[in-house]
Structure formats: structure tokens, C-alpha cells
Design an enzyme around this catalytic site. Structure first.
Site, PDB file in Angstrom:
ATOM      1  N   ARG A 188       0.792  -1.220   0.000  1.00  0.00           N
ATOM      2  CA  ARG A 188       0.000   0.000   0.000  1.00  0.00           C
ATOM      3  C   ARG A 188       0.830   1.279   0.000  1.00  0.00           C
ATOM      4  O   ARG A 188       0.404   2.283  -0.522  1.00  0.00           O
ATOM      5  CB  ARG A 188      -0.938  -0.019   1.196  1.00  0.00           C
ATOM      6  N   HIS A 209       5.335 -23.350   7.370  1.00  0.00           N
ATOM      7  CA  HIS A 209       6.794 -23.332   7.266  1.00  0.00           C
ATOM      8  C   HIS A 209       7.449 -24.481   8.047  1.00  0.00           C
ATOM      9  O   HIS A 209       8.607 -24.804   7.806  1.00  0.00           O
ATOM     10  CB  HIS A 209       7.373 -21.966   7.648  1.00  0.00           C
ATOM     11  N   GLU A 236       7.832 -22.376  23.224  1.00  0.00           N
ATOM     12  CA  GLU A 236       8.456 -21.080  22.960  1.00  0.00           C
ATOM     13  C   GLU A 236       8.723 -20.371  24.286  1.00  0.00           C
ATOM     14  O   GLU A 236       8.000 -20.586  25.259  1.00  0.00           O
ATOM     15  CB  GLU A 236       7.521 -20.216  22.114  1.00  0.00           C
ATOM     16  N   HIS A 264       0.688 -26.513  12.474  1.00  0.00           N
ATOM     17  CA  HIS A 264       2.033 -27.069  12.637  1.00  0.00           C
ATOM     18  C   HIS A 264       2.055 -28.437  13.325  1.00  0.00           C
ATOM     19  O   HIS A 264       2.651 -29.389  12.826  1.00  0.00           O
ATOM     20  CB  HIS A 264       2.922 -26.114  13.442  1.00  0.00           C
TER      21      HIS A 264
HETATM   22  P1  NAD Z   1       2.174  -6.609   8.244  1.00  0.00           P
HETATM   23  O1  NAD Z   1       0.996  -5.904   8.828  1.00  0.00           O
HETATM   24  O2  NAD Z   1       3.512  -6.366   8.820  1.00  0.00           O
HETATM   25  O3  NAD Z   1       2.257  -6.279   6.687  1.00  0.00           O
HETATM   26  C1  NAD Z   1       1.121  -6.215   5.871  1.00  0.00           C
HETATM   27  C2  NAD Z   1       1.510  -5.808   4.464  1.00  0.00           C
HETATM   28  O4  NAD Z   1       0.301  -5.769   3.692  1.00  0.00           O
HETATM   29  C3  NAD Z   1       2.161  -4.441   4.321  1.00  0.00           C
HETATM   30  O5  NAD Z   1       3.140  -4.514   3.321  1.00  0.00           O
HETATM   31  C4  NAD Z   1       1.005  -3.541   3.840  1.00  0.00           C
HETATM   32  O6  NAD Z   1       1.433  -2.458   3.047  1.00  0.00           O
HETATM   33  C5  NAD Z   1       0.239  -4.514   2.993  1.00  0.00           C
HETATM   34  N1  NAD Z   1      -1.166  -4.127   2.850  1.00  0.00           N
HETATM   35  C6  NAD Z   1      -2.066  -3.921   3.848  1.00  0.00           C
HETATM   36  N2  NAD Z   1      -3.260  -3.562   3.311  1.00  0.00           N
HETATM   37  C7  NAD Z   1      -3.097  -3.546   1.972  1.00  0.00           C
HETATM   38  C8  NAD Z   1      -3.953  -3.251   0.872  1.00  0.00           C
HETATM   39  N3  NAD Z   1      -5.238  -2.905   1.047  1.00  0.00           N
HETATM   40  N4  NAD Z   1      -3.445  -3.348  -0.365  1.00  0.00           N
HETATM   41  C9  NAD Z   1      -2.166  -3.699  -0.580  1.00  0.00           C
HETATM   42  N5  NAD Z   1      -1.309  -3.999   0.412  1.00  0.00           N
HETATM   43  C10 NAD Z   1      -1.769  -3.914   1.668  1.00  0.00           C
HETATM   44  O7  NAD Z   1       1.790  -8.170   8.281  1.00  0.00           O
HETATM   45  P2  NAD Z   1       2.798  -9.414   8.318  1.00  0.00           P
HETATM   46  O8  NAD Z   1       3.176  -9.685   9.727  1.00  0.00           O
HETATM   47  O9  NAD Z   1       3.873  -9.234   7.314  1.00  0.00           O
HETATM   48  O10 NAD Z   1       1.832 -10.609   7.891  1.00  0.00           O
HETATM   49  C11 NAD Z   1       1.422 -10.837   6.564  1.00  0.00           C
HETATM   50  C12 NAD Z   1       0.710 -12.194   6.484  1.00  0.00           C
HETATM   51  O11 NAD Z   1       1.603 -13.216   6.853  1.00  0.00           O
HETATM   52  C13 NAD Z   1      -0.491 -12.320   7.419  1.00  0.00           C
HETATM   53  O12 NAD Z   1      -1.444 -13.152   6.812  1.00  0.00           O
HETATM   54  C14 NAD Z   1       0.096 -13.044   8.631  1.00  0.00           C
HETATM   55  O13 NAD Z   1      -0.884 -13.777   9.332  1.00  0.00           O
HETATM   56  C15 NAD Z   1       1.064 -13.966   7.939  1.00  0.00           C
HETATM   57  N6  NAD Z   1       2.168 -14.423   8.789  1.00  0.00           N
HETATM   58  C16 NAD Z   1       3.035 -13.532   9.342  1.00  0.00           C
HETATM   59  C17 NAD Z   1       4.087 -13.977  10.111  1.00  0.00           C
HETATM   60  C18 NAD Z   1       5.090 -13.022  10.710  1.00  0.00           C
HETATM   61  O14 NAD Z   1       6.046 -13.516  11.316  1.00  0.00           O
HETATM   62  N7  NAD Z   1       4.940 -11.729  10.563  1.00  0.00           N
HETATM   63  C19 NAD Z   1       4.257 -15.359  10.334  1.00  0.00           C
HETATM   64  C20 NAD Z   1       3.359 -16.248   9.748  1.00  0.00           C
HETATM   65  C21 NAD Z   1       2.329 -15.758   8.974  1.00  0.00           C
END
Ligand code: NAD
Length: 483
Positions: free
Chosen positions: A51, A178, A216, A240
Site C-alpha cells: 500500500r 513453514h 516457545e 504445525h
Molecule cells: P504486516 O501488517 O507487517 O504487513 C502487511 C503488508 O500488507 C504491508 O506490506 C502492507 O502495506 C500490505 N497491505 C495492507 N493492506 C493492503 C492493501 N489494502 N493493499 C495492498 N497492500 C496492503 O503483516 P505481516 O506480519 O507481514 O503478515 C502478513 C501475512 O503473513 C499475514 O497473513 C500473517 O498472518 C502472515 N504471517 C506472518 C508472520 C510473521 O512472522 N509476521 C508469520 C506467519 C504468517
């Protein structure tokens, strides 16, 4: 032994959410490491789509920061980093709007693998799939990678599967867990199915019980509000731990082929018996060691969400009749440790008098922190003093045995992303697997909700709630120490 790096086909990888936490911590540093290892072909490109209104240069600077923070110093090669950053392009895009999509389409090349990594909130998966299809960006070469959580119950998982199925075939959908990308997890399949040694013993006749632990030390601070809507059962067990259970319990597939493996895993999930209330313990970490407790981290003083869960699970099929699988996972426990322990039965007749030293054989599969396998066997205690027995581990520690290889052994995310590019779905969850896992999990969670069940408090730094110890003691067994 030197690890072989086999380059993949040229690809365009679009990371939706390319500025987010997951992309910064795992996906982009992982891709850099594959680039450094020579696995990423020269012409491949990575396109960040999120975004924020960033230029290419600004996104590259962010990614350089992520590499500096999350890649070990000895792997930070200036020339390689510069080469990697050149492959990055950024497109500001709104998953729910119209901006950015035409630009993205222009960037796509013909006859090149197209992968779309949905590293965004699951609520956006459908919007992105729809727009990729509306704008003619998704083609036969395309595949999508979706992150957990895949739904929060059977209904939402089904809805998500349906939305994705409108635009992509099952063969194009890669649902990431993962844990399946870990070296040891795959080694578990190699040990079971490439050797004659274990498989004849791998059944109720010879196995007493199995323990699966994912412990953890961290709490939920920082993401408490999100976690409070989920809990250990949804966040860890449904995906997992269930996947690990499947790999231990499944029948040998006819071939190491994605659908053959996933068919066998699915049969295990379908054979899981409903869990009785007395076979489940839920816990929540209390305050301690100068740190607030779960409820404060979750910003919900009345929270009934579990940060710990232990279950005794039974599989109703011939192989596992009467063999309990004990699963436990929790936060703020005494150590960070993930392992599977397969405990064999004792020999049918004891010829040695040394009852004190009598133990079972245990095959321990360590996933973290020190990946490897150990087979505990009984031997004679060395030296004079009669026939006394002791238990020693036969060590198959990969870190030592495969020292040179492990230098370049990709971490779970790297391996899985490369599998996506290769088009190999073996280590990804199929839609029916995810739905079957929720179908088993849902009644457990519904039971808690209908009873207004309250998790038992446990001390941070402990092994979990007292009742979890009782779950094993009652059966004349005990948990392995978490270390
Ligand atoms: P985050 O909030 O840090 O990042 C979200 C991203 O989505 C950002 O780049 C933002 O710009 C983008 N975004 C949000 N709304 C948007 C829109 N309307 N249009 C386009 N882009 C948009 O989230 P995250 O922690 O990176 O997690 C992302 C996904 O991965 C989620 O589904 C989360 O459950 C999953 N996940 C994250 C982790 C982790 O360690 N962070 C681990 C496992 C799974």
C-alpha cells in the site's frame, strides 16, 4: 559433503505485502540467500506490491535494511547485495482498489514463471485473487502462495478455498506451513521411508506413545490483540502440530509425489478421534519475572484464550490402535524447543536384573534449536561392576554430520519459495487437508466456548500448567523435559 545448488527456472515473484513484517524478516532475506547461493537465475525479478507510495529506490533501501538486520553478518556480501537489489521493483498497489494493477500487468513477462506471494492479511486474499484475474495478470504459468492463518474454523477455511478456487486451480495454490520446510521434517520422511530399519517397528505393536512438543519462551507481547482472537489451538495445533503428527503417523505413500504424500496425510487427519474434554489441558501464562502475564499482553483482563494447550490424541486405524499421541505447545515456557519423541515399548522379557537402569528406546527428532535426530538405546555401563545398563543416544545431529552442507542449507522459507518456483507442492497443504484439520479442531474449540472454559494459569519459565503433567501421569507416563 558439499550441498548441491540446482538453479530454478527464471521467475517473476510478486510479493503482496512486500513492506510488511513477514516479507522483511523471512521472505526477502531468504530470497537474498538463495541469490547468494546461485540458485536464483540472473533474469529473475522480485516485485514488491503494497500500500505504501514508495519508489524502487526507497523499497530497495528498506530491503537492504532487512538484509542487514536478518541475514547473518558473514553472509552479507556487498556485491551480492547490490546485485540482488537490482532485481527489485516496487509497485504501489491497493488490494481493494484500482491503483497499481495495470502497472503490475505491464511488468509481467511472457513464458516466465509467475508467482504471487500473498504476504498480507487473509481478508485480502480474495480481493487480490479477483484483481489478478480481472486484469488478466494471472496466467497458466501463475501460482499463488498463501500464508497462515488459513481460516479460523471450517466455515471460513472453506470460504477461503472457494474464493481462491474461482481464479486458480488447486495445482496453482501453495498454502504455506513453514514447519514442513524444515530440514529435519523432511529427514523424518527420509528416515522412515528410505530405510528398512524403522518401518517394521512403526506401529502399535512396538511403539508405546509419541510426544510432540513445540515450546516457545516468548510471550504474545506486541501481537497480543491478534493472538487473543486465535489462541494456541488455532495458531499452532491446527496447522504445525497437526502436520508433524501426519508425517509421523501416515502410511508410506506409493511415491514421493505431492498428491501421494498429501493423500496419506489426509487419511491420518480423517482418522483422528474426537478428543474428550478430560484429555485436553489449556493454560495461560501468569505474570512473573518482572513481566506482565498473558491477559495484560493481550490487553484483555477477562481473556479466556489459551497460550498453552496439551492434548492426548488417538488415531483410529490399524497401525495406531491404542497408541496415544501427546501434543503440547505453549508460550513463555522454560526453553525454546520443538521436538517429536517416539517412545518404543520395552522388550517383552527382561533378562537383566538391573531394573533401575531399565528404559525404553526413544527416537527423538529435534526441529529446533539444534536440528537432528537421536536414537536412545540401552548399552552396558562401561567398566567393571557387573552388568549394569545405561541409556545412550546414537547421535544423528545434522549440524555435525552435515557441517559443510548445512552452511548452505536453506531455511524453511527459502526452501519453500524455491519449491513454489519449481512447481513442487509436496510440502504445501492441500485445501482438503486444511479443511479436515479444521473439522477436527472446531468441536474442541466449540466445547470450550460452550462451557466458558477458563485456562489454568502457569508460571512463566515453567513447563506449563500442573494439569498437563497429570495428563501424562494418569497414564503412567511423563513428558520429556523441555530443553
Ligand atoms: P504486516 O501488517 O507487517 O504487513 C502487511 C503488508 O500488507 C504491508 O506490506 C502492507 O502495506 C500490505 N497491505 C495492507 N493492506 C493492503 C492493501 N489494502 N493493499 C495492498 N497492500 C496492503 O503483516 P505481516 O506480519 O507481514 O503478515 C502478513 C501475512 O503473513 C499475514 O497473513 C500473517 O498472518 C502472515 N504471517 C506472518 C508472520 C510473521 O512472522 N509476521 C508469520 C506467519 C504468517
Amino acid at each position: 559433503m558439499v550441498s548441491r545448488v540446482i538453479p530454478v527456472d527464471v521467475f517473476d515473484l510478486v510479493i503482496f505485502g512486500g513492506t510488511g513484517d513477514l516479507a522483511r524478516r523471512k521472505v526477502l532475506p531468504g530470497l537474498y540467500r538463495r541469490f547468494l547461493a546461485g540458485q536464483m537465475p540472473e533474469d529473475s525479478r522480485i516485485i514488491g506490491a503494497a500500500r505504501g507510495e514508495l519508489t524502487d529506490a526507497e523499497w530497495r533501501a528498506q530491503v537492504a535494511g532487512a538484509i542487514a538486520e536478518f541475514v547473518p553478518k558473514e553472509k552479507q556480501d556487498k556485491t551480492a547485495i547490490a546485485g540482488f537489489l537490482e532485481r527489485l521493483t516496487y509497485v504501489p498497489i491497493d488490494a481493494r482498489g484500482t491503483t497499481g494493477w495495470e502497472r503490475l500487468k505491464e511488468l509481467m513477462r511472457e513464458n516466465v514463471v509467475r508467482a504471487f506471494y500473498f504476504s498480507v492479511a487473509p481478508g485480502l486474499f480474495g480481493d487480490i485473487a479477483q484483481r489478478l484475474s480481472d486484469h488478466g495478470i494471472a496466467d497458466a504459468w501463475s501460482r499463488i502462495v498463501v500464508e497462515k492463518p488459513f481460516g479460523r474454523d471450517l466455515t471460513s477455511a472453506r470460504a477461503l478455498n472457494e474464493v481462491l478456487a474461482r481464479h486458480f486451480t488447486e495445482a496453482q495454490i501453495y498454502r504455506i506451513d513453514h514447519y514442513l520446510g524444515k530440514e529435519t521434517v523432511q529427514n523424518l520422511m527420509a528416515v522412515r521411508f528410505a530405510n528398512i530399519l524403522f518401518e517394521p517397528l512403526w506401529k502399535a505393536e512396538y511403539i508405546d506413545h509419541v510426544q510432540i512438543t513445540v515450546a516457545e519462551t516468548v510471550g504474545v507481547d506486541g501481537r497480543g490483540a491478534y493472538y487473543d482472537k486465535s489462541g494456541a489451538m488455532r495458531d499452532m495445533v491446527q496447522n504445525h502440530l497437526m502436520q508433524l503428527l501426519c508425517l509421523i503417523a501416515m502410511e508410506p505413500p506409493w511415491h514421493f509425489d505431492p498428491d501421494a504424500v498429501r493423500d496419506e496425510k489426509l487419511k491420518v487427519i480423517r482418522a483422528l478421534k474426537p478428543v474428550l474434554a478430560q484429555d485436553i489441558v489449556r493454560g495461560q501464562y501468569a505474570a512473573g519475572g518482572g513481566e506482565p502475564g498473558y491477559a495484560e499482553h493481550a490487553e484483555n483482563s477477562a481473556s479466556r484464550t489459551e497460550s498453552y494447550v496439551a492434548l492426548k490424541v488417538a488415531i483410529s486405524n490399524w497401525r495406531w490402535q491404542g497408541v496415544p499421541f501427546y501434543l503440547r505447545t505453549g508460550k513463555r515456557l522454560r526453553a525454546r524447543a520443538s521436538e517429536i519423541a517416539v517412545t518404543f515399548k520395552q522388550p517383552p522379557h527382561a533378562i537383566f536384573d538391573d531394573a533401575k537402569g531399565w528404559h525404553e528406546n526413544v527416537l527423538v527428532i529435534r526441529l529446533q534449536p539444534d536440528e537432528g535426530m537421536h536414537l536412545w538405546v540401552m548399552i552396558k555401563e562401561p567398566g567393571p561392576g557387573g552388568m549394569r545398563l545405561m541409556q545412550v543416544p546414537l547421535d544423528m545431529s545434522f549440524a555435525d554430520a552435515l557441517a559443510e552442507v548445512s552452511e548452505d542449507v536453506p531455511d524453511a522459507y527459502e526452501r519453500l519459495i524455491m519449491d513454489v518456483i519449481r512447481g513442487n507442492q509436496t510440502l504445501f497443504m492441500r485445501g482438503d487437508e486444511v479443511e479436515a484439520a479444521w473439522a477436527w479442531t472446531d468441536p474442541i474449540i466449540e466445547g470450550w466456548e460452550s462451557r466458558d472454559d477458563r485456562p489454568q494459569l502457569y508460571d512463566p519459565g515453567s513447563s506449563g500448567p500442573e494439569d498437563a503433567l497429570m495428563l501424562m501421569h494418569r497414564d503412567g507416563r511423563r513428558w520429556r523435559e523441555i530443553r
